[in-house]
Write a protein that holds these residues in place. Structure first.
Motif, mmCIF file in Angstrom:
data_model
loop_
_atom_site.group_PDB
_atom_site.id
_atom_site.type_symbol
_atom_site.label_atom_id
_atom_site.label_comp_id
_atom_site.label_asym_id
_atom_site.label_seq_id
_atom_site.Cartn_x
_atom_site.Cartn_y
_atom_site.Cartn_z
ATOM 1 N N THR A 187 155.301 91.000 100.843
ATOM 2 C CA THR A 187 154.570 90.267 101.928
ATOM 3 C C THR A 187 153.885 89.399 101.589
ATOM 4 O OG1 THR A 187 152.271 91.496 101.912
ATOM 5 C CG2 THR A 187 154.370 92.191 103.669
ATOM 6 N N ASN A 188 153.363 88.978 100.183
ATOM 7 C CA ASN A 188 152.757 87.356 99.972
ATOM 8 C C ASN A 188 152.499 87.358 98.486
ATOM 9 O OD1 ASN A 188 150.219 88.905 98.517
ATOM 10 N ND2 ASN A 188 149.846 89.754 101.122
ATOM 11 N N THR A 189 152.582 86.188 97.530
ATOM 12 C CA THR A 189 152.157 86.696 96.632
ATOM 13 C C THR A 189 150.791 85.838 96.127
ATOM 14 O OG1 THR A 189 152.857 83.941 96.952
ATOM 15 C CG2 THR A 189 155.225 85.169 96.791
ATOM 16 N N VAL A 190 149.998 86.162 96.178
ATOM 17 C CA VAL A 190 148.732 86.325 96.130
ATOM 18 C C VAL A 190 147.916 87.435 94.479
ATOM 19 C CG1 VAL A 190 147.555 85.014 98.495
ATOM 20 C CG2 VAL A 190 147.353 88.245 97.896
ATOM 21 N N VAL A 191 149.047 88.014 94.140
ATOM 22 C CA VAL A 191 149.148 89.059 93.084
ATOM 23 C C VAL A 191 149.426 88.496 92.240
ATOM 24 C CG1 VAL A 191 148.781 91.281 92.588
ATOM 25 C CG2 VAL A 191 148.694 90.719 94.845
ATOM 26 N N HIS A 192 148.305 87.963 90.800
ATOM 27 C CA HIS A 192 149.125 88.201 89.631
ATOM 28 C C HIS A 192 148.508 88.414 88.579
ATOM 29 C CE1 HIS A 192 151.860 83.940 90.989
ATOM 30 N NE2 HIS A 192 150.971 84.079 91.887
ATOM 31 N N ASP A 193 149.024 87.878 87.645
ATOM 32 C CA ASP A 193 148.234 88.184 86.813
ATOM 33 C C ASP A 193 147.679 90.058 86.186
ATOM 34 O OD1 ASP A 193 148.185 87.261 83.867
ATOM 35 O OD2 ASP A 193 146.282 85.642 84.185
ATOM 36 N N GLU A 194 146.780 89.804 85.986
ATOM 37 C CA GLU A 194 145.973 91.344 85.179
ATOM 38 C C GLU A 194 146.585 92.439 86.791
ATOM 39 O OE1 GLU A 194 144.410 88.914 84.005
ATOM 40 O OE2 GLU A 194 143.962 89.548 82.219
ATOM 41 N N ALA A 195 145.821 91.757 88.076
ATOM 42 C CA ALA A 195 146.176 92.421 88.912
ATOM 43 C C ALA A 195 147.302 93.166 89.578
ATOM 44 C CB ALA A 195 145.548 91.658 90.342
ATOM 45 N N LEU A 196 148.797 92.278 89.176
ATOM 46 C CA LEU A 196 149.567 92.913 89.415
ATOM 47 C C LEU A 196 150.569 92.956 87.599
ATOM 48 C CD1 LEU A 196 152.414 91.739 90.508
ATOM 49 C CD2 LEU A 196 152.470 89.849 88.464
ATOM 50 N N SER A 197 150.096 93.661 87.067
ATOM 51 C CA SER A 197 150.180 94.101 85.947
ATOM 52 C C SER A 197 149.689 95.617 86.523
ATOM 53 C CB SER A 197 149.581 93.835 84.390
ATOM 54 O OG SER A 197 148.338 94.181 84.260
ATOM 55 N N LYS A 198 148.417 95.659 86.984
ATOM 56 C CA LYS A 198 148.330 96.427 87.413
ATOM 57 C C LYS A 198 148.270 97.668 88.347
ATOM 58 C CE LYS A 198 142.864 98.458 87.972
ATOM 59 N NZ LYS A 198 141.269 97.925 87.653
ATOM 60 N N ALA A 199 148.553 96.714 89.271
ATOM 61 C CA ALA A 199 149.825 97.997 90.274
ATOM 62 C C ALA A 199 151.120 97.708 90.231
ATOM 63 C CB ALA A 199 150.065 96.724 91.348
ATOM 64 N N ILE A 200 151.402 97.127 88.898
ATOM 65 C CA ILE A 200 153.277 97.856 88.202
ATOM 66 C C ILE A 200 152.715 99.235 87.524
ATOM 67 C CG2 ILE A 200 154.905 97.825 86.610
ATOM 68 C CD1 ILE A 200 154.571 94.743 87.028
ATOM 69 N N VAL A 201 151.689 99.252 86.483
ATOM 70 C CA VAL A 201 151.432 99.785 85.592
ATOM 71 C C VAL A 201 151.193 101.105 86.351
ATOM 72 C CG1 VAL A 201 149.514 101.172 84.042
ATOM 73 C CG2 VAL A 201 151.107 98.974 84.174
ATOM 74 N N LEU A 202 150.296 100.937 87.778
ATOM 75 C CA LEU A 202 150.314 102.211 88.392
ATOM 76 C C LEU A 202 151.375 102.925 89.204
ATOM 77 C CD1 LEU A 202 147.680 102.004 91.730
ATOM 78 C CD2 LEU A 202 149.797 102.574 91.767
ATOM 79 N N CYS A 203 152.445 101.947 89.383
ATOM 80 C CA CYS A 203 153.429 102.775 89.412
ATOM 81 C C CYS A 203 154.554 103.387 88.969
ATOM 82 C CB CYS A 203 154.718 101.803 90.344
ATOM 83 S SG CYS A 203 154.236 100.475 91.790
#
Length: 1622
Positions: free
Chosen positions: A134-150
């Motif tokens: 829905t948005n593009t506010v997640v970047h960098d470490e936060a994003l990588s953390k979210a991807i790793v979670l998946c």
């Protein structure tokens, strides 16, 4: 998102948030008080934000950390219900995009905790997905953390979670790259200089990338790390990962986002440095592995190929090659080489299958293949990748036919092969499936015992793989039998289809591009012209580059393709597969042809040709050098040898036909299978659709077709089409019903093939014709020396090709007809020859009937070109050919006779070319043609040809003697029929002007009416007939009715001569002249070598038959002259009766007289259309007389002379039309006779010469001739009248002042020169004939004088001054001869009437009433006076001395005349200065002296003489008295003024004369002087005395001399006394 921004949505959001917080507060009330408090303060917070801000969502986002906090705390409780409520609330906030970056980070941390506690796993995945999408506010470490979670959730034990997580990972990876694409899109307008990526740059050098791009970079880099089993840099916290999943993710990113890698150097770097080495590394087990190798012997066990990874690697490779070929040229070379290796026979079957599927994917991308070719094959020192791919496919297919080696079954199974995908040894009954007792054949390939079924695996042109899509399989699948073969087969077909359509498309583009640019350039301005030229140059360069690529592509692949396709063609048992293979071969042949690659084109065509013929069929064309190099050559493919396969003989095909081979010595029979027929159809199709690019390989195609046609027993029928021959052509041809139904179709296609030659360009058409000609030559060689049925295929097809190309027949006519004429028509085999003639004549007939543009009537050159071969056939001696030729002529006459026009000489030449030795039937057929011409076509043929018709008719009279007389008689009938027809048409022809049809044909004005055109016809016909009469007289005279024929001919000449058409009438006379040249027959002894008058060269008779543009002039084998020569030397001319001869000539004289009298008779009335004969006609008419007269002079009578005179007189009187006059009339100053006048005088001259040497009774004609001539003399002053016609007399113009003609239509000739010439002839003739009895008796002299009196009396009024001068001199000459004759006959009284005529003539001339013109010069006047003096001299010498023989009255008249002349007559018109000269002083003096001379004569011998003297004296004295009186009177009146000079001269002359007279009188005997005379003399005295007062000293001295003699009269009067005394 308008839906989430609308006030209603915002209001709803606020309500939902408050209710969520309330619910949370409620749930946590008991257990988790801190959460409850947070929830309640949250409610207040939300209300405050809503109350204070207008932009509620922005304010919410700003405070999102606080707003989210209660929910995060709720999740921390780990209570499922509370957690679910909180996650739902958080998702709602995310979906309204009111989460800030910080809040998002907090949310991800909270989710990570839940994940580690394995709580709400599916909900977690859902929340992550919502957050990231829905948005593009997640970047960098936060994003990588979210991807790793998946990723971590993907590796849980729960299947559902596992799969959901896998899907989420895929989606998240996609989202990361989509964000980057969007970011690029957003910043697209801001062009940044990309920082150069160093080759060895660190993985972290991503500082230049924007946020989203950086995320994507880090993610992709870690995926590579993970697949390579290395630790990730960015995806911290990964616990496990599978290679298969990693490869799938890599493949999807590469496939879905190629632009990211192509546009960003950082990503390109990853591709080159990470992805490619990784792929190559992972491929290594597959490369090293050899199936069936003994594992124990190798030092370290080789890693076994693993299907899932191998298959995924191939998929990645496919994407890399497809999307990034341009970036990874070197890497792709390695990949492609690997792919090719995977096809090796020692690789597992499944690996070969997926490799072949991968190659198939490449084969459907022709542009990609093109790039391979450009990047590898066309570079030096580079692998020939494209060639290798094609060759590998070929080897692969070939290897499948080789029975696999029976290796150790254990190893085979270890390799995961299970023998399932390989080929099987052919079962006892391969491909036969027994179904209910029936047998069905499966489509399959079968070769040397190996049977491979053909599977339907894909739609053409798409590479839908089966095994590359098996992503769920771990174990290698079993490959069904024939699968790999079928894919490889499709690879070949798609490869051919793709390459050819691509190249042909580009070829088409370049062709269309090249055309308009040049045209556009001409119309544009200078600058754009240069641009155009530049772009044209670029186009040219591009085209050169393109052409090189196309050629390389074809050169690289054709050998492999041909090897594989030939093998498959041979092995195919399925009609559809065969069709596909043939189509591929055909397409390749056509493409090679278009590119001008002759070797490869011919190789493919040879393959199709070989497929069409029975196995091992001996056909030289296919085994020539080029073909041999192809067929027996092995192509080396990666160390394996690929043999070009010749068809195997143990074919399982159904035999459909058995026939005889086409050979000189046929050995047994040959069989054709249905596949042969199928190949033949392809061959026909190739020739039909691609004839334009076949070039020299037409030889191959046509030779093969010829043999097939022969084996199938097709024979040519009319028009060249091939039809099935008679039911049984001998025992050898056996056809099944299947092929029987096919035959008409094949025959039809064959015909259509040659019909389509009309669409070939000129060069290709020439190739086709050359090929047919050389085939024909081969067939002819075979047919030599035996009478076996020859192959007529080539001749038939030459005919067919000619017929369909009539619209451009000129370009192929010569090679086509040349071959038929020079080779086929002269062949010893009669059937061959007959067909040659059939083809040739059919072509000629078709050419003449074809609707050419422009039509033949306006294209004489083409018409002659078409007819020329017909004429050339005359040089062939075979009677059957000549018969065909004449039959063709007959048909042309029947269908085209009316429009032959300029072609007539050729057609007639063919009829005339039949010679004696060619048999009666030919001569009769030729004569039949001639009769048709004469009966039907004379009206329409050009007139110039009639002469040829006549000559041809004449030539028939020279054939063998038994035919001779009959044919000659027929010939005469023909000729007269001809004449009648022409005469009739000519007289009834329309006089209306013919308008030029369509404005294209210019008709000369001399031919612009039907009447004028017919006139020409009549002219030529008549001339020809006359010539035949002339040259064939010896043949014609023995025929009994020759005299009748002669009369008919004369009648024709007469009617033509009297036709009201100048052209016809003149020509008739020419023919008349011609028949008069006939020499009377000579005796045998002095016979001439050849008959006389045959001096017409054959070229004249036949016209120049080699029309314009024809290279070889046609030479007649024997000229008519030669034939006549042969004839005359073999048989003496028959001497005819002289009397009969005379009758012929008198008939001719009567005809001449009728023509003359009719044509010269003046019409009664005159109007514009009155016909008046032309001068050339009249001239010709009169010129005929001398020749005619030679034949009839013995019987020529006075009567006939009278008739002749009338015609001569009338002819000369005919005027000329004013438009012709400038050409016929000489200018007035030239005294020239017209030809007609010359002819008239010549005719009279011939006559008078004949009379001169003729008998006495002929001499009575002299006077008549004089009359005729004198009539002409009168024309000088009185031109003849022509009936009532008004003419302008140009001779009336005085002294060269020619008037321009008034509107009168007709002009009389200048008759002066003619009249004067006639006068000269008269004088001449009179000098010779003056003494002839007839001339004396008929008063010719008197007539001459009488005629001359008219011009002499007119004198200055004559139209021409020369006339009266000639008249005087002629009179003097005639008189000098005639007067002695007259005196001689004085007593007879025959000249009595002449004297008064002569006196009057003298009078009228010497004292003319005509006044000299004002412009007459003094010298001229004096010359004219001399002429007068000459006349007086004649009187004094020829007349007065002979007075006693001359009537008194005449002498008296002469004296009076002299008296009149001796007195000066003054003319008032003279100026003072001239008067003295103009008084004809010399003339007066001469007259006076003559008078004096005859005033007294010492010896008067006769009373007559004394009478003359007395008369002369009295006249003289009277005249002196008058002069003196007048002088005295004038002197008195003039007073002091002196008198005019001439008057003074006159008085002096008179005074001198008086003294002379007295002197003479004194000397005379007194008895001779009359008393009266003395009285007159003395009476002068007083008058003389009166003159003494004159003032002129000259007069005084003359007076003195005159007075002195009077002293003798002064004596005293005699006294009577004295007298008396005495």
């Amino acid at each position: 998102m308008s839906s989430t921004n609308s006030p209603e949505a915002v209001k709803k959001l606020l309500e939902n948030m408050q209710s969520d917080l309330r619910a949370l507060s409620l749930e946590c009330k008991k257990k988790f008080p801190p959460v409850k408090e947070a929830a309640e303060s949250g409610i207040i917070k939300v209300k405050t934000i809503a109350a204070r801000n207008t932009e509620i969502l922005a304010a919410l986002k700003e405070n999102s950390s606080e707003v989210v906090q209660p929910f995060l705390m709720g999740c921390g409780t780990k209570e499922p219900k509370i957690t679910q409520l909180c996650l739902a609330a958080i998702q709602r906030l995310m979906s309204h995009e009111v989460v800030s970056e910080t809040a998002a980070g907090n949310i991800i941390n909270m989710l990570w905790q839940l994940m580690e506690n394995s709580l709400e796993e599916l909900k977690l995945l859902q929340t992550v997905l919502v957050l990231l999408t829905t948005n593009t506010v997640v970047h960098d470490e936060a994003l990588s953390k979210a991807i790793v979670l998946c990723f971590r959730l993907h590796f849980t034990k729960d299947n559902i979670t596992n799969n959901t997580a896998a899907a989420t990972v895929r989606q998240v990876v996609t989202v990361v790259f989509e964000r980057m694409v969007a970011e690029d899109e957003q910043h697209r307008d801001i062009i940044e200089q990309p920082a150069l990526v160093q080759a060895n740059s660190n993985r972290r050098s991503v500082s230049t990338l924007k946020p989203c791009a950086k995320d994507a970079y880090m993610l992709f880099q870690d995926l590579c790390q993970l697949v390579n089993a290395d630790a990730p840099y960015w995806l911290v916290g990964m616990t496990e990962m599978t290679r298969t999943f990693g490869l799938e993710l890599l493949e999807s990113v590469l496939n879905d986002f190629p632009q990211v890698f192509l546009q960003h150097q950082e990503f390109s770097f990853l591709l080159k440095e990470r992805v490619c080495p990784l792929v190559i590394k992972l491929f290594s087990p597959n490369i090293k592995f050899r199936q069936g190798s003994n594992t124990s012997s190798s030092p370290a066990p080789v890693e076994k190929p693993y299907f899932p990874i191998c298959m995924r690697l191939l998929r990645v490779v496919s994407v890399l090659i497809k999307q990034f070929y341009s970036l990874l040229v070197t890497e792709c070379e390695i990949f492609l080489s690997l792919l090719v290796k995977f096809l090796d026979a020692d690789k597992p079957q499944w690996l070969r299958a997926v490799a072949v599927e991968s190659i198939h994917r490449l084969c459907v991308q022709p542009q990609l293949l093109r790039s391979f070719c450009q990047s590898y094959d066309m570079k030096q020192h580079s692998t020939k990748v494209f060639r290798d791919i094609v060759n590998a496919l070929g080897s692969f297919i070939q290897s499948l036919f080789l029975v696999p080696p029976t290796g150790n079954p254990a190893t085979a199974n270890q390799a995961g092969n299970n023998n399932a995908g390989g080929t099987v040894s052919a079962p006892a009954n391969p491909g036969m499936l027994g179904i209910g007792g029936g047998v069905t054949l499966l489509p399959a390939f079968e070769y040397r015992g190996t049977w491979i079924p053909i599977l339907t695996i894909t739609v053409q042109g798409s590479a839908k793989a089966t095994y590359l899509e098996m992503l769920d399989k771990v174990e290698p699948p079993t490959i069904p039998e024939g699968y790999a073969m079928s894919v490889a087969f499709h690879c070949l077909l798609d490869l051919v289809r793709g390459i050819t359509s691509m190249i042909e498309g580009e070829l088409g583009e370049t062709e269309t591009e090249c055309q308009p640019t040049s045209e556009a350039a001409s119309s544009t301005t200078q600058s754009s012209e240069q641009q155009e030229l530049q772009s044209t140059a670029d186009e040219m360069d591009k085209e050169i580059v393109n052409k090189a690529v196309w050629e390389e592509m074809v050169n690289a692949c054709w050998c492999g393709l041909l090897a594989a396709l030939s093998l498959l063609l041979d092995a195919s048992t399925d009609e559809a597969a065969t069709e596909n293979i043939l189509k591929a071969e055909l397409t390749m042949a056509a493409l090679c042809g278009r590119l001008g690659l002759v070797t490869s084109r011919d190789a493919f065509i040879t393959a199709i040709c070989k497929g069409s013929l029975p196995p091992h069929y001996a056909l030289t064309v296919l085994n020539t050098t080029t073909a041999a190099t192809l067929s027996n050559k092995s192509y080396s493919i990666q160390g394996q040898s690929v043999m070009m396969i010749s068809p195997s003989s143990e074919s399982h095909q159904q035999v459909v036909a058995v026939g005889q081979p086409l050979a000189v010595q046929p050995q047994g029979t040959v069989m054709l299978t249905s596949k042969n027929i199928q190949c033949m159809r392809t061959l026909l199709n190739l020739a039909h659709c691609h004839g334009a690019v076949l070039g020299t390989s037409w030889q191959l195609v046509l030779a093969t077709l010829q043999h097939l046609v022969w084996i199938l027993g097709l024979k040519p029928s009319s028009g060249g089409a091939l039809k099935p021959g008679r039911a049984v052509e001998g025992p050898s041809t056996v056809l099944t019903t299947a092929v029987m139904t096919d035959l008409p179709v094949i025959s039809n296609i064959l015909s259509r093939l040659f019909e389509s030659s009309q669409y070939l360009d000129d060069v290709s058409l020439h190739h086709l014709i050359n090929a047919l000609c050389s085939l024909s030559l081969e067939a002819m060689d075979m047919a030599y020396g035996n009478n076996k049925e020859p192959s007529l295929f080539a001749v038939a097809k030459l005919l067919e090709t000619g017929l369909v190309n009539m619209h451009r027949i000129e370009i192929l006519w010569r090679p086509l007809t040349g071959h038929l004429l020079e080779k086929v028509c002269q062949h010893p085999n009669s059937r061959m020859r007959e067909w040659g003639a059939e083809a040739l004549t059919s072509l000629i007939k078709a050419g003449l009937t074809f609707n050419h543009d422009p039509p033949l009537s306006q294209n004489q050159r083409l018409q002659l070109l078409l007819l020329n071969p017909l004429k050339e056939m005359s040089s062939i001696n075979h009677p059957d050919i000549r018969l065909k030729q004449l039959e063709c002529v007959l048909q042309i006459l029947q269908s085209q006779g009316d429009s032959l026009g300029p072609g007539w000489p050729l057609v007639l030449g063919v009829m005339g070319a039949i010679r004696n030795d060619q048999g009666e039937s030919l001569i009769r057929t030729a004569f039949q043609c001639l009769q048709l011409v004469v009966t039907d076509f004379l009206p329409t043929m050009p007139c110039s040809c009639l002469q040829i018709v006549v000559d041809v008719a004449g030539s028939f009279g020279l054939h063998n003697q038994e035919l001779n007389i009959s044919l000659t008689s027929i010939g005469l009938l023909v000729l007269f029929h001809l004449l009648d027809r022409v005469r009739e048409s000519s007289t009834t022809a329309d006089k209306e002007k013919i308008e030029s049809g369509g404005g294209n044909i210019l008709i000369h004005h001399s031919r612009d009416t039907a009447e004028k055109q017919w006139a020409e016809t009549w002219v030529l016909t008549l001339a020809g007939v006359a010539r035949i009469f002339n040259t064939r007289r010896y043949l014609l005279q023995p025929l009994g009715d020759f005299s009748r024929a002669w009369d008919v001919l004369l009648d024709h000449i007469q009617s033509a001569a009297l036709s009201k058409n100048n052209e016809v009438s003149l020509a008739a006379l020419k023919s008349f002249q011609e028949i008069l040249q006939i020499v009377s027959p000579v005796r045998d002894s002095d016979k001439p070598e050849t008959p006389p008058a045959v001096n017409v060269p054959v070229s004249v008779l036949l016209g120049s038959i080699s029309g314009p543009g024809l290279s070889r002039p046609f030479v007649r084998t024997d000229s008519i002259g030669e034939r006549l020569g042969r004839y005359s030397s073999s048989e003496p001319p028959i001497v005819t009766d002289e009397l009969e001869d005379l009758n012929l000539w008198w008939a001719a004289w009567n005809t001449w007289y009728r023509i003359g009298s009719e044509s010269t008779k003046p019409p009664i009335t005159f109007d514009k259309l009155t016909f008046i004969p032309s001068q050339p006609f009249l001239t010709a008419l009169i010129q005929i007389f001398p020749a005619l007269y030679q034949h009839i002079k013995t019987g020529f009578s006075m009567d006939d002379l009278q008739k002749l005179g009338v015609i001569l007189h009338s002819a000369v009187s005919v005027p000329i039309s004013s438009d012709a006059s400038p050409f016929i009339l000489p200018s007035y100053t030239e005294a020239v006779l017209t030809s007609l006048q010359e002819a008239v005088l010549t005719a009279l001259d011939v006559l008078q010469k004949a009379i001169c040497i003729g008998s006495e009774n002929m001499q009575i004609m002299y006077p008549a001739i004089f009359d005729q001539l004198l009539a002409f003399v009168e024309f000088s002053c009185k031109p003849p009248q022509y009936g009532q016609l008004e003419t302008k007399h140009i001779a009336n113009a005085k002294y060269n002042q020619i008037q321009l003609f008034a509107p009168a239509e007709w002009v009389a000739l200048n008759y002066v020169p003619f009249a004067e010439r006639s006068l000269e002839v008269v004088v001449d003739l009179y000098q010779k004939t003056a003494c002839h009895k007839a001339v004396v008796n008929e008063k010719v002299l008197q007539n001459i004088i009488k005629t001359l009196r008219f011009p002499l009396s007119l004198k200055y009024s004559c139209p021409s001054e020369s006339t009266w001068k000639l008249a005087v001199s002629s009179l003097l000459k005639v008189l000098s001869i005639g007067l002695p004759v007259a005196r001689q006959h004085a007593s007879s009284g025959k000249f009595d009437s002449m004297w008064p005529e002569l006196a009057n003539t003298f009078e009228d001339f010497l004292f003319t009433k005509s006044i000299p013109p004002d412009n007459l010069s003094i010298q001229e006047f004096q010359r004219n006076e001399c002429i007068d003096v000459e006349v007086v001299q004649l009187i004094s010498t020829e007349i007065l001395p002979y007075a006693n023989f001359i009537p008194k009255e005449f002498v008296g008249q002469i004296m009076t005349m002299l008296n009149k002349g001796s007195i000066h007559s003054q003319s008032s018109s003279f100026t003072e200065a001239e008067i003295d000269i103009r008084l004809r002083e010399e003339f007066s003096k001469m007259c006076f002296e003559t008078l004096l001379q005859f005033s007294f004569s010492n010896k008067v011998t006769t009373p007559q003489e004394g009478y003359i003297s007395r008369m002369a004296l009295s006249v003289l004295l009277k005249r002196s008295q008058d002069v003196l009186h007048r002088y005295i009177e004038d002197e008195r009146l003039s007073g002091k003024c002196p008198l005019p000079r001439q008057q003074v001269t006159e008085i002096i002359f008179v005074l001198k004369a008086v003294s002379t007279l007295i002197d003479s009188l004194k000397k005379t005997q007194p008895e001779n002087v009359d008393e009266n005379t003395w009285a007159q003399v003395i009476a002068l005295y007083p008058t003389l005395v009166e003159c003494i007062t004159c003032s002129s000293s000259e007069v005084c001295s003359a007076l003195k001399e005159a007075l002195v003699p009077f002293k003798d009269f002064m004596q005293p009067p005699a006294s009577k006394v004295q007298n008396g005394e005495s």
